[in-house]
Motif scaffolding. Structure first.
Motif, PDB file in Angstrom:
ATOM      1  N   MET A 238       0.892  -1.298  -0.067  1.00  0.00           N
ATOM      2  CA  MET A 238       0.136   0.026   0.180  1.00  0.00           C
ATOM      3  C   MET A 238       0.912   1.367  -0.024  1.00  0.00           C
ATOM      4  SD  MET A 238      -2.978   0.917   2.611  1.00  0.00           S
ATOM      5  CE  MET A 238      -4.226  -0.534   2.231  1.00  0.00           C
ATOM      6  N   PRO A 239       0.667   2.221  -0.826  1.00  0.00           N
ATOM      7  CA  PRO A 239       1.255   3.498  -0.934  1.00  0.00           C
ATOM      8  C   PRO A 239       1.363   4.254   0.584  1.00  0.00           C
ATOM      9  CG  PRO A 239      -0.276   3.725  -2.308  1.00  0.00           C
ATOM     10  CD  PRO A 239      -0.558   2.415  -1.817  1.00  0.00           C
ATOM     11  N   THR A 240       2.203   5.029   0.601  1.00  0.00           N
ATOM     12  CA  THR A 240       2.041   5.919   1.943  1.00  0.00           C
ATOM     13  C   THR A 240       1.222   7.265   1.600  1.00  0.00           C
ATOM     14  OG1 THR A 240       4.311   5.157   2.465  1.00  0.00           O
ATOM     15  CG2 THR A 240       3.448   7.007   3.678  1.00  0.00           C
ATOM     16  N   PHE A 241       0.329   7.592   2.411  1.00  0.00           N
ATOM     17  CA  PHE A 241      -0.629   8.628   2.150  1.00  0.00           C
ATOM     18  C   PHE A 241       0.004   9.825   2.790  1.00  0.00           C
ATOM     19  CE2 PHE A 241      -3.288   4.727   1.456  1.00  0.00           C
ATOM     20  CZ  PHE A 241      -3.179   4.774   0.159  1.00  0.00           C
ATOM     21  N   ASN A 242       1.367  10.346   2.543  1.00  0.00           N
ATOM     22  CA  ASN A 242       1.927  11.350   3.072  1.00  0.00           C
ATOM     23  C   ASN A 242       1.637  12.888   2.506  1.00  0.00           C
ATOM     24  OD1 ASN A 242       3.219  11.188   0.969  1.00  0.00           O
ATOM     25  ND2 ASN A 242       5.147  10.203   1.966  1.00  0.00           N
ATOM     26  N   GLN A 243       2.131  13.782   3.121  1.00  0.00           N
ATOM     27  CA  GLN A 243       1.871  15.175   2.425  1.00  0.00           C
ATOM     28  C   GLN A 243       2.266  15.038   0.982  1.00  0.00           C
ATOM     29  OE1 GLN A 243       4.435  18.027   4.356  1.00  0.00           O
ATOM     30  NE2 GLN A 243       3.814  19.642   2.857  1.00  0.00           N
ATOM     31  N   ALA A 244       3.273  14.602   0.503  1.00  0.00           N
ATOM     32  CA  ALA A 244       3.749  14.343  -0.991  1.00  0.00           C
ATOM     33  C   ALA A 244       2.770  13.881  -1.908  1.00  0.00           C
ATOM     34  CB  ALA A 244       4.820  13.741  -1.303  1.00  0.00           C
TER      35      ALA A 244
ATOM     36  N   PRO B 118     -17.864  -1.824   2.922  1.00  0.00           N
ATOM     37  CA  PRO B 118     -16.859  -2.778   3.354  1.00  0.00           C
ATOM     38  C   PRO B 118     -15.322  -2.054   3.040  1.00  0.00           C
ATOM     39  CG  PRO B 118     -18.271  -3.861   2.084  1.00  0.00           C
ATOM     40  CD  PRO B 118     -18.700  -2.431   1.675  1.00  0.00           C
ATOM     41  N   LEU B 119     -14.534  -2.163   4.179  1.00  0.00           N
ATOM     42  CA  LEU B 119     -13.227  -1.971   4.190  1.00  0.00           C
ATOM     43  C   LEU B 119     -12.447  -3.109   3.298  1.00  0.00           C
ATOM     44  CD1 LEU B 119     -10.897  -0.364   5.481  1.00  0.00           C
ATOM     45  CD2 LEU B 119     -10.996  -1.933   7.331  1.00  0.00           C
ATOM     46  N   THR B 120     -11.704  -2.496   2.461  1.00  0.00           N
ATOM     47  CA  THR B 120     -10.877  -3.444   1.544  1.00  0.00           C
ATOM     48  C   THR B 120      -9.489  -2.717   1.289  1.00  0.00           C
ATOM     49  OG1 THR B 120     -11.343  -2.327  -0.507  1.00  0.00           O
ATOM     50  CG2 THR B 120     -12.726  -4.384   0.484  1.00  0.00           C
ATOM     51  N   GLU B 121      -8.808  -3.414   0.689  1.00  0.00           N
ATOM     52  CA  GLU B 121      -7.304  -2.769   0.462  1.00  0.00           C
ATOM     53  C   GLU B 121      -7.334  -1.570  -0.561  1.00  0.00           C
ATOM     54  OE1 GLU B 121      -3.835  -5.061   0.647  1.00  0.00           O
ATOM     55  OE2 GLU B 121      -5.025  -5.137   2.303  1.00  0.00           O
TER      56      GLU B 121
ATOM     57  N   GLY C 179      -8.278   2.090  -1.801  1.00  0.00           N
ATOM     58  CA  GLY C 179      -8.718   3.351  -1.090  1.00  0.00           C
ATOM     59  C   GLY C 179      -7.441   4.380  -1.446  1.00  0.00           C
ATOM     60  N   PRO C 180      -7.471   5.604  -0.824  1.00  0.00           N
ATOM     61  CA  PRO C 180      -8.436   6.062  -0.214  1.00  0.00           C
ATOM     62  C   PRO C 180      -9.686   6.461  -1.483  1.00  0.00           C
ATOM     63  CG  PRO C 180      -6.704   7.323  -0.469  1.00  0.00           C
ATOM     64  CD  PRO C 180      -6.251   6.147  -1.060  1.00  0.00           C
ATOM     65  N   PRO C 181     -11.183   6.451  -0.905  1.00  0.00           N
ATOM     66  CA  PRO C 181     -11.404   6.336   0.610  1.00  0.00           C
ATOM     67  C   PRO C 181     -11.695   4.781   1.006  1.00  0.00           C
ATOM     68  CG  PRO C 181     -13.433   6.804  -0.927  1.00  0.00           C
ATOM     69  CD  PRO C 181     -12.240   6.877  -1.637  1.00  0.00           C
ATOM     70  N   PHE C 182     -11.314   4.843   2.009  1.00  0.00           N
ATOM     71  CA  PHE C 182     -11.204   3.290   2.726  1.00  0.00           C
ATOM     72  C   PHE C 182     -12.715   3.268   3.479  1.00  0.00           C
ATOM     73  CE2 PHE C 182      -6.818   3.911   2.270  1.00  0.00           C
ATOM     74  CZ  PHE C 182      -6.399   2.972   1.612  1.00  0.00           C
ATOM     75  N   GLY C 183     -13.233   2.129   3.581  1.00  0.00           N
ATOM     76  CA  GLY C 183     -14.633   1.848   4.046  1.00  0.00           C
ATOM     77  C   GLY C 183     -14.536   1.284   5.528  1.00  0.00           C
ATOM     78  N   GLY C 184     -15.736   1.060   6.024  1.00  0.00           N
ATOM     79  CA  GLY C 184     -16.034   0.573   7.256  1.00  0.00           C
ATOM     80  C   GLY C 184     -17.234   0.216   7.628  1.00  0.00           C
ATOM     81  N   SER C 185     -17.662  -0.104   8.856  1.00  0.00           N
ATOM     82  CA  SER C 185     -18.840  -0.500   9.201  1.00  0.00           C
ATOM     83  C   SER C 185     -19.147   0.066  10.660  1.00  0.00           C
ATOM     84  CB  SER C 185     -19.301  -2.080   9.188  1.00  0.00           C
ATOM     85  OG  SER C 185     -18.304  -2.267  10.263  1.00  0.00           O
ATOM     86  N   ARG C 186     -20.654   0.015  10.784  1.00  0.00           N
ATOM     87  CA  ARG C 186     -20.995   0.416  12.010  1.00  0.00           C
ATOM     88  C   ARG C 186     -20.438  -0.315  13.298  1.00  0.00           C
ATOM     89  NH1 ARG C 186     -25.498   0.282  15.531  1.00  0.00           N
ATOM     90  NH2 ARG C 186     -26.193   2.333  16.201  1.00  0.00           N
TER      91      ARG C 186
END
Ligand SMILES: C[S@@+](CC[C@H](N)C(=O)[O-])C[C@H]1O[C@@H](n2cnc3c(N)ncnc32)[C@H](O)[C@@H]1O
Length: 194
Positions: free
Chosen positions: A1-7, A144-147, A149-156
């Motif tokens: 997974m790439p780094t979602f940093n400032q750059a 559903p949260l998967t690999e 993203g972004p955006p990454f999902g989730g559940s209640r």
């Protein structure tokens, strides 16, 4: 997974890839802001991007609202739109390194933009930025949260498990007034610092 940093984020803005930008305050956040009566609340909008929710707070006279982003371009865009604004209210910083105290944190597409392994750190950081009884409120995605993203999902269930120890889950339900592309895919929430 790439780094979602400032750059990474600077590059997205430079390449005109801010597809998350709704161009105006979204209805669920507007409705929440509209029922806040205390205009002196210390409010943080983290990962605020082009700052439409923050701009709405400013126009509604919330004098102690600030926005924060790791990328410079969106902050410059907001400064251009709000030339009279005190520049100290536009914070260029990494959320995880920011230190201050707030009564309210407004969340919209910042949590989902972070690598999922940072979710626990987000929750504890939000907790440490809030005054006793402070709240975090806004929108979380409900797919559903998967690999991917972004955006990454989730559940209640996942959000209750993540936030439930340090926050009271005051509200967490399917938003009824989402913008069309996000309809049935987001939860409106209010979590109160325990
Ligand atoms: C998907 S965008 C959402 C922007 C805005 N909330 C909106 O709804 O339009 C995510 C934002 O979070 C910012 N961001 C990512 N990681 C950050 C961090 N660690 N600290 C502060 N901002 C960050 C990015 O630069 C980007 O503006």
């Amino acid at each position: 997974m790439p780094t979602f940093n400032q750059a990474y984020w600077e590059e997205r803005y430079k390449n005109d890839q801010a597809q998350w930008d709704t161009g105006t305050v979204t209805p669920p956040i507007k409705e929440y802001i509209d029922q806040l009566s205390d205009k002196t609340k210390r409010i943080l909008v983290p990962g605020a991007g082009n700052g439409h929710e923050f701009e709405y707070l400013v126009t509604q006279d919330f004098k102690n609202a600030v926005m924060l982003d790791i990328a410079k371009e969106p902050l410059a865009n907001v400064a251009k739109r709000l030339p009279e604004l005190d520049a100290a209210r536009l914070i260029h910083a990494d959320f995880f390194e920011h230190n201050a105290t707030y009564d309210l944190i407004i969340e919209q597409t910042f949590f989902c933009a972070l690598s999922p392994e940072l979710r626990d750190a987000y929750m504890t950081k939000a907790h440490s930025l809030l005054a006793p009884g402070g709240k975090i409120a806004g929108l979380l995605f409900d797919f559903p949260l998967t690999e991917q993203g972004p955006p990454f999902g989730g559940s209640r269930e996942e959000y209750i498990a993540l936030f439930g120890n340090l926050f009271k889950i005051t509200m967490l339900h399917r938003a009824y007034n989402s913008i069309k592309p996000r309809a049935e895919r987001e939860l409106f929430f209010i979590f109160e610092k325990k």
